[in-house]
Design a protein around this motif. Structure first.
Motif, PDB file in Angstrom:
ATOM      1  N   UNK A   1       0.840  -1.212   0.000  1.00 45.26           N
ATOM      2  CA  UNK A   1       0.000   0.000   0.000  1.00 45.26           C
ATOM      3  C   UNK A   1       0.869   1.255   0.000  1.00 45.26           C
TER       4      UNK A   1
ATOM      5  N   UNK B   1       3.044   0.703  -4.290  1.00 48.91           N
ATOM      6  CA  UNK B   1       2.541  -0.362  -5.171  1.00 48.91           C
ATOM      7  C   UNK B   1       3.362  -0.436  -6.454  1.00 48.91           C
TER       8      UNK B   1
ATOM      9  N   UNK C   1       5.594   3.220 -14.944  1.00 47.08           N
ATOM     10  CA  UNK C   1       7.052   3.323 -14.897  1.00 47.08           C
ATOM     11  C   UNK C   1       7.737   1.957 -14.950  1.00 47.08           C
TER      12      UNK C   1
ATOM     13  N   UNK D   1      12.673  10.384  -0.370  1.00 48.30           N
ATOM     14  CA  UNK D   1      11.390   9.722  -0.146  1.00 48.30           C
ATOM     15  C   UNK D   1      10.881   9.979   1.270  1.00 48.30           C
TER      16      UNK D   1
ATOM     17  N   UNK E   1       7.514  11.943   2.156  1.00 47.97           N
ATOM     18  CA  UNK E   1       6.429  11.288   2.907  1.00 47.97           C
ATOM     19  C   UNK E   1       6.064  12.100   4.145  1.00 47.97           C
TER      20      UNK E   1
ATOM     21  N   UNK F   1       4.080  15.091   3.393  1.00 46.23           N
ATOM     22  CA  UNK F   1       2.877  14.777   2.600  1.00 46.23           C
ATOM     23  C   UNK F   1       2.988  15.251   1.155  1.00 46.23           C
TER      24      UNK F   1
ATOM     25  N   UNK G   1       1.258   7.824   0.129  1.00 49.03           N
ATOM     26  CA  UNK G   1       1.254   6.367   0.113  1.00 49.03           C
ATOM     27  C   UNK G   1       0.348   5.963  -1.042  1.00 49.03           C
ATOM     28  N   UNK G   2       0.731   4.942  -1.779  1.00 48.13           N
ATOM     29  CA  UNK G   2      -0.158   4.423  -2.815  1.00 48.13           C
ATOM     30  C   UNK G   2       0.283   4.772  -4.216  1.00 48.13           C
ATOM     31  N   UNK G   3      -0.693   4.747  -5.116  1.00 51.28           N
ATOM     32  CA  UNK G   3      -0.396   4.824  -6.547  1.00 51.28           C
ATOM     33  C   UNK G   3       0.349   6.101  -6.930  1.00 51.28           C
TER      34      UNK G   3
ATOM     35  N   UNK H   1       2.726   7.498  -5.499  1.00 49.39           N
ATOM     36  CA  UNK H   1       4.089   7.569  -4.959  1.00 49.39           C
ATOM     37  C   UNK H   1       5.130   7.842  -6.046  1.00 49.39           C
ATOM     38  N   UNK H   2       5.069   7.078  -7.102  1.00 53.81           N
ATOM     39  CA  UNK H   2       6.154   7.112  -8.091  1.00 53.81           C
ATOM     40  C   UNK H   2       6.254   8.471  -8.791  1.00 53.81           C
ATOM     41  N   UNK H   3       5.114   8.989  -9.201  1.00 55.11           N
ATOM     42  CA  UNK H   3       5.133  10.276  -9.900  1.00 55.11           C
ATOM     43  C   UNK H   3       5.630  11.380  -8.961  1.00 55.11           C
TER      44      UNK H   3
ATOM     45  N   UNK I   1       7.484  11.064  -6.295  1.00 55.74           N
ATOM     46  CA  UNK I   1       8.906  10.875  -5.983  1.00 55.74           C
ATOM     47  C   UNK I   1       9.777  11.436  -7.105  1.00 55.74           C
ATOM     48  N   UNK I   2       9.393  11.138  -8.343  1.00 57.81           N
ATOM     49  CA  UNK I   2      10.209  11.594  -9.473  1.00 57.81           C
ATOM     50  C   UNK I   2      10.218  13.119  -9.601  1.00 57.81           C
TER      51      UNK I   2
END
Lengths: 160, 534
Positions: A28, A31, A36, B363, B367, B370, B374-376, B378-380, B382-383
């Motif tokens: 969670x 994920x 990417x 990261x 986090x 805010x 957390x969740x989907x 995250x990746x965008x 973070x980048x």
């Protein structure tokens, strides 16, 4: 880290229930991403690293997982692993609000392990190695930017 | 079995203890240094492993309360908004410092005369200048002469660290505002120096330099001092300094790594344990002659603790910056260093540019703020931050206040049963106003450099890197603990040479001045050997 790096990781002392709660939670937090082409934190290799790393802080990690599970039982009459996705999402928001230090601990361990995985590092254009001994290259930059400052008179105060 | 008395006993093998040991070695006296930590093994530093960021937050954390290693002592610090940073090992704090290596300014020694606050030092810039130069030669300094914020000096410097993308971006911001900036003087080699190789931009300066480019004293002073005959004993934790009926120090009682108690007699005792460790030992050294702790007739041992309140000002840039590559420091600004009577505070601060962060730090910070969910998402998210965050810290001059102090905790003890230090510290109105000013100006320069989403923290809670003032120097025994050359007013064969003796803190990192003072005191001792105790 790579598969090779984690070969031989000793079995942890977390119970199956604790391991399952942690696996659901790290998935969670981070994920997998199709966009990417990235694994999630619950990927087998990454999760093995997370478990091994969490072992060094076994007591606080167990306490954090227990707090999450107790919260599930108080509010949903069910353990965390038995909840559906929507229930988990809502519960995790509450967990972070009520137990910020516990949530931070689990998130910290998760990102510490996630961002040293070969696949993740490559996707970020990082070389899959430690900084030492090869080091990195840093551009000198444009030192002519200093010219205006070079022309400035001394401005420190003189001693009396 | 009791050892034969030695000539000089130095407690602590960090920045000042190493310099003192090396300088005194030429006297051919028998010199022993007791260090509670271990000899460092650079190959074991975090940057040699893929888990370097995780280890820098664990056993190489700057906080002894987080590290909790056997060589560490706990610190009761809930009474302070700023937590102590230190390192216990050969090299002391220089193992984990950034290597940012500015000198004090001439005005920093004359705070009372110039600004009517605190006290003047009993020594001045000109007195320390030759010792700064000698220390620079031993440590190895990279930088650029000609900084208009400083008097000229003849220091031999290696070329400065690279500006990199971050330094260039921030330099453009300073130039837009017509504000001062200059490449930082750093104790980091940019070319081979004294057996050390040059910096290769590991980016992990704050958890020990595996390359040996950063000048920690375990690889600068100590090899020279030991070759000259100084004996360095590790895992030796001093409990107290012993005294005789005449009030002279006779040596110490210490515990070895197995917890076995030893006595070591010495003709001269030198404390070099930083602004917390030194008052801790003095306060633990109670006797009939010194019921309030050793060298404490002024009542000032442990008082006037100064930290340097730090403010952090970071921003997000659209372009890629240096991130985790390269030394943490590159340039600094002293536009707001000297007192300006139009402001609502006295004294000033330095802005030190922070080059960037590794992926884990990025990261965790995202986090906690805010900015990374957390969740989907995250990746965008973070980048958008990774290799895009940089900024600065403001190192603000802290003024001495007696209520800011180190005492002994009534309950907390280390693993040898020695009472632990307790910190009580509050931020002054002057410091709060200074940090507010620094945040406003730092934000201004970040915006001028093109940053957005600026985020700040003041004070940096785990930013008590600099520990000063708790055994201050001075000519008046009622207002100081040691005299103008580091000797205790009360105990004539006891010296203090670490940041404890600072009268004021200036607005720069203190290590270069701590070491210059240690060399100055060593020189004074050598010149007075015939009548050192008069």
């Amino acid at each position: 880290m790579s598969d090779q790096d984690i070969t031989g990781v000793a079995a942890t002392s977390f119970t199956d229930e604790e391991t399952q709660i942690l696996k659901i939670l790290v998935d969670m937090i981070i994920p997998a991403s199709d966009e990417y082409s990235l694994p999630g934190a619950a990927d087998a290799v990454i999760f093995a690293d997370i478990l091994a790393t969490a072992e060094a802080r076994h007591g606080p990690v167990c306490a954090a997982l227990s707090a999450l599970d107790e919260l599930a039982r108080e509010s949903q009459d069910n353990g965390f692993t038995a909840l559906d996705l929507d229930q988990r999402d809502g519960l995790v928001v509450e967990f972070r609000r009520l137990h910020p230090a516990a949530a931070d601990l689990l998130a910290t361990i998760t990102v510490q392990c996630y961002y040293r995985d070969d696949r993740v590092m490559r996707a970020l254009d990082m070389e899959t190695r430690p900084p030492f001994p090869a080091g990195f290259t840093v551009d000198q930059g444009d030192w002519s930017l200093l010219n205006p400052v070079r022309g400035r008179p001394e401005f420190y105060r003189k001693a009396p | 079995m009791t050892e034969q008395p030695i000539d000089v006993l130095i407690i602590g093998a960090g920045a000042s203890g190493a310099a003192m040991a090396w300088s005194l070695a030429e006297t051919r006296m028998r010199i022993v240094c007791l260090e509670q930590g271990d000899m460092m093994k650079p190959a074991n530093y975090p940057s040699a492993g893929r888990d370097w960021e995780a280890r820098s937050q664990a056993e190489f954390s700057i906080s002894p309360n987080q590290r909790q290693l056997p060589v560490d002592y706990p610190i009761a610090e809930e009474g302070s908004p700023i937590k102590v940073a230190n390192f216990n090992g050969v090299g002391g704090g220089t193992v984990l410092y950034a290597g940012h290596f500015p000198r004090f300014h001439p005005s920093d020694f004359h705070v009372k005369s110039l600004d009517g606050v605190a006290d003047d030092w009993p020594v001045d810039y000109a007195t320390l200048a030759p010792h700064y130069a000698e220390n620079d030669r031993m440590m190895g300094v990279a930088g650029l002469p000609g900084d208009p914020a400083y008097p000229g000096d003849n220091a031999k410097r290696m070329p400065p660290l690279p500006l990199g993308k971050t330094g260039e971006a921030l330099a453009k911001g300073f130039n837009k505002l017509n504000w001062h900036w200059w490449p930082s003087d750093t104790a980091i080699t940019t070319e081979p120096y004294d057996g050390r190789d040059k910096c290769i931009n590991l980016g992990a300066c704050l958890s020990g330099c595996a390359q040996g480019a950063k000048a920690s004293t375990d690889i600068t002073y100590w090899p020279h001092a030991m070759r000259a005959g100084v004996e360095l004993r590790t895992r030796c934790r001093v409990r107290e300094i012993t005294v005789d009926e005449d009030g002279m120090a006779t040596g110490v009682i210490y515990y070895d790594g197995d917890g076995v108690e030893h006595a070591l007699q010495a003709h001269v005792v030198v404390l070099a344990c930083n602004g917390v460790g030194t008052p801790r030992i003095l306060l633990n050294s109670k006797s009939i002659a010194f019921p309030d702790g050793l060298a404490n007739s002024s009542g000032l041992v442990g008082k006037n603790l100064m930290f340097h309140p730090y403010a952090s000002i970071m921003g997000v840039f659209d372009e890629q910056l240096d991130g985790y590559k390269g030394p943490n420091k590159c340039i600094r600004s002293q536009e707001f260093y000297e007192t300006d009577t139009t402001r609502d505070f006295v004294r000033g601060y330095t802005l030190e540019i922070v080059r960037g962060f590794g992926p884990v730090s990025t990261a965790i910070s995202g986090l906690q703020r805010n900015k990374i969910p957390w969740g989907a998402g995250h990746h965008r998210a973070f980048r958008s931050l990774f290799n895009h965050v940089a900024g600065m810290v403001a190192i603000c001059e802290d003024l001495p206040e007696e209520h800011n102090r180190v005492t002994l905790d009534p309950d907390l003890k280390d693993s040898d049963g020695i009472p632990a230090p307790r910190i009580n510290y509050t931020l002054s109105q002057n410091s709060l106003k200074m940090m507010e000013h620094a945040i406003a100006r730092g934000s201004e320069v970040l915006r001028a450099a093109g940053a957005h989403d600026i985020f700040t923290q003041a004070p940096i809670s785990y930013g008590g890197w600099h520990l000063m003032g708790t055994a201050r120097m001075g000519t008046d025994p009622a207002r100081s603990v040691v005299n103008e050359w580091g000797r205790s007013h009360d105990v004539k064969n006891l010296f203090v040479i670490d940041g404890s003796i600072f009268v004021t803190s200036a607005g720069v990192n203190p290590t270069r001045t701590i070491q210059a003072l240690a060399l100055y005191i060593a020189e004074q001792m050598k010149q007075r050997l015939a009548n050192l105790f008069d």
